[in-house]
Motif scaffolding. Sequence first.
Motif, PDB file in Angstrom:
ATOM      1  N   ARG A  67       0.816  -1.221   0.000  1.00 32.20           N
ATOM      2  CA  ARG A  67       0.000   0.000   0.000  1.00 32.20           C
ATOM      3  C   ARG A  67       0.845   1.265   0.000  1.00 32.20           C
ATOM      4  N   GLY A  68       2.178   1.127   0.071  1.00 29.25           N
ATOM      5  CA  GLY A  68       3.038   2.290  -0.041  1.00 29.25           C
ATOM      6  C   GLY A  68       3.773   2.706   1.211  1.00 29.25           C
ATOM      7  N   ALA A  69       3.785   1.868   2.247  1.00 36.02           N
ATOM      8  CA  ALA A  69       4.518   2.223   3.463  1.00 36.02           C
ATOM      9  C   ALA A  69       5.988   2.433   3.134  1.00 36.02           C
ATOM     10  N   ARG A  70       6.539   3.510   3.678  1.00 33.52           N
ATOM     11  CA  ARG A  70       7.956   3.810   3.431  1.00 33.52           C
ATOM     12  C   ARG A  70       8.808   3.663   4.673  1.00 33.52           C
ATOM     13  N   VAL A  71       8.196   3.791   5.857  1.00 33.40           N
ATOM     14  CA  VAL A  71       8.923   3.676   7.121  1.00 33.40           C
ATOM     15  C   VAL A  71       8.017   2.941   8.104  1.00 33.40           C
ATOM     16  N   PHE A  72       8.621   2.064   8.887  1.00 30.06           N
ATOM     17  CA  PHE A  72       7.906   1.361   9.945  1.00 30.06           C
ATOM     18  C   PHE A  72       8.438   1.843  11.293  1.00 30.06           C
ATOM     19  N   ILE A  73       7.530   2.136  12.208  1.00 25.72           N
ATOM     20  CA  ILE A  73       7.874   2.487  13.580  1.00 25.72           C
ATOM     21  C   ILE A  73       7.275   1.398  14.466  1.00 25.72           C
ATOM     22  N   CYS A  74       8.108   0.806  15.306  1.00 27.51           N
ATOM     23  CA  CYS A  74       7.651  -0.305  16.141  1.00 27.51           C
ATOM     24  C   CYS A  74       7.961  -0.020  17.600  1.00 27.51           C
ATOM     25  N   ALA A  75       6.957  -0.157  18.443  1.00 23.24           N
ATOM     26  CA  ALA A  75       7.106   0.085  19.873  1.00 23.24           C
ATOM     27  C   ALA A  75       6.770  -1.185  20.628  1.00 23.24           C
ATOM     28  N   ALA A  76       7.680  -1.557  21.525  1.00 22.77           N
ATOM     29  CA  ALA A  76       7.422  -2.748  22.327  1.00 22.77           C
ATOM     30  C   ALA A  76       8.231  -2.670  23.607  1.00 22.77           C
ATOM     31  N   GLY A  77       7.737  -3.368  24.609  1.00 23.53           N
ATOM     32  CA  GLY A  77       8.418  -3.425  25.889  1.00 23.53           C
ATOM     33  C   GLY A  77       8.962  -4.814  26.155  1.00 23.53           C
ATOM     34  N   MET A  78       9.622  -4.933  27.272  1.00 20.04           N
ATOM     35  CA  MET A  78      10.224  -6.178  27.756  1.00 20.04           C
ATOM     36  C   MET A  78      11.143  -6.786  26.692  1.00 20.04           C
ATOM     37  N   ALA A  79      10.827  -7.943  26.125  1.00 19.55           N
ATOM     38  CA  ALA A  79      11.715  -8.561  25.133  1.00 19.55           C
ATOM     39  C   ALA A  79      11.826  -7.706  23.872  1.00 19.55           C
ATOM     40  N   ALA A  80      10.801  -6.929  23.570  1.00 22.66           N
ATOM     41  CA  ALA A  80      10.823  -5.913  22.511  1.00 22.66           C
ATOM     42  C   ALA A  80      11.344  -6.416  21.173  1.00 22.66           C
ATOM     43  N   HIS A  81      10.839  -7.536  20.714  1.00 23.71           N
ATOM     44  CA  HIS A  81      11.304  -8.086  19.436  1.00 23.71           C
ATOM     45  C   HIS A  81      10.516  -7.595  18.234  1.00 23.71           C
ATOM     46  N   LEU A  82       9.514  -6.751  18.432  1.00 27.02           N
ATOM     47  CA  LEU A  82       8.677  -6.325  17.322  1.00 27.02           C
ATOM     48  C   LEU A  82       9.464  -5.618  16.224  1.00 27.02           C
ATOM     49  N   ALA A  83      10.304  -4.666  16.581  1.00 26.42           N
ATOM     50  CA  ALA A  83      11.069  -3.944  15.557  1.00 26.42           C
ATOM     51  C   ALA A  83      11.984  -4.896  14.795  1.00 26.42           C
ATOM     52  N   GLY A  84      12.609  -5.808  15.489  1.00 28.86           N
ATOM     53  CA  GLY A  84      13.472  -6.783  14.831  1.00 28.86           C
ATOM     54  C   GLY A  84      12.695  -7.721  13.926  1.00 28.86           C
ATOM     55  N   ALA A  85      11.513  -8.128  14.373  1.00 29.39           N
ATOM     56  CA  ALA A  85      10.678  -8.997  13.539  1.00 29.39           C
ATOM     57  C   ALA A  85      10.268  -8.275  12.268  1.00 29.39           C
ATOM     58  N   VAL A  86       9.987  -6.993  12.375  1.00 24.80           N
ATOM     59  CA  VAL A  86       9.627  -6.209  11.191  1.00 24.80           C
ATOM     60  C   VAL A  86      10.857  -6.009  10.304  1.00 24.80           C
TER      61      VAL A  86
END
Length: 165
Positions: A55-74
């Motif tokens: 759909r045209g996303a150019r940047v992803f912002i990921c917020a997570a706590g504790m193990a905080a693997h969301l940004a890495g998964a993305v």
Amino acid sequence: MAHVVILMGSKSDEEKVSPCVDVLKSLGIDYVFTVSSAHRTPERTEALVRDEEARGARVFICAAGMAAHLAGAVAARTSRPVIGIPVSGGGLAGMDALFSTVQMPPGFPVATVALDKAGARNAAWLAAQILAVADPALREKIEAARAKMRADVEKAGEEISKKYA
């Protein structure tokens, strides 16, 4: 078309992450803001990255706590820039999230900002700067916003100086 996608690992992070939306709105940047977990909903996370890129996303912002693997998964699923916001919580007051977000293997970087609301604001500013590389109008908005910030500091300095003269 969404230019920035904001994912947070839990709805409970909303108060800490929502300042990101305020900055994006102030600059007129389109965004999607939703919840997805690297651990509880990995298929959803993968589908969101794939679908939002289409759909045209150019940047992803990921917020997570504790193990905080969301940004890495993305980051593992896209070559687009990923910005991580570590969220405080748990017994380590956000240090675990900070280390999990910043310690990525070579080739899968995550630009990591400060914890919580300050990080959310800076994640939006960084996303805007990334988009502004190819958007002179957005670059002008950023420069105007910074000029206002400088003027506000100078005005505050003058007011304090007069008050205590």
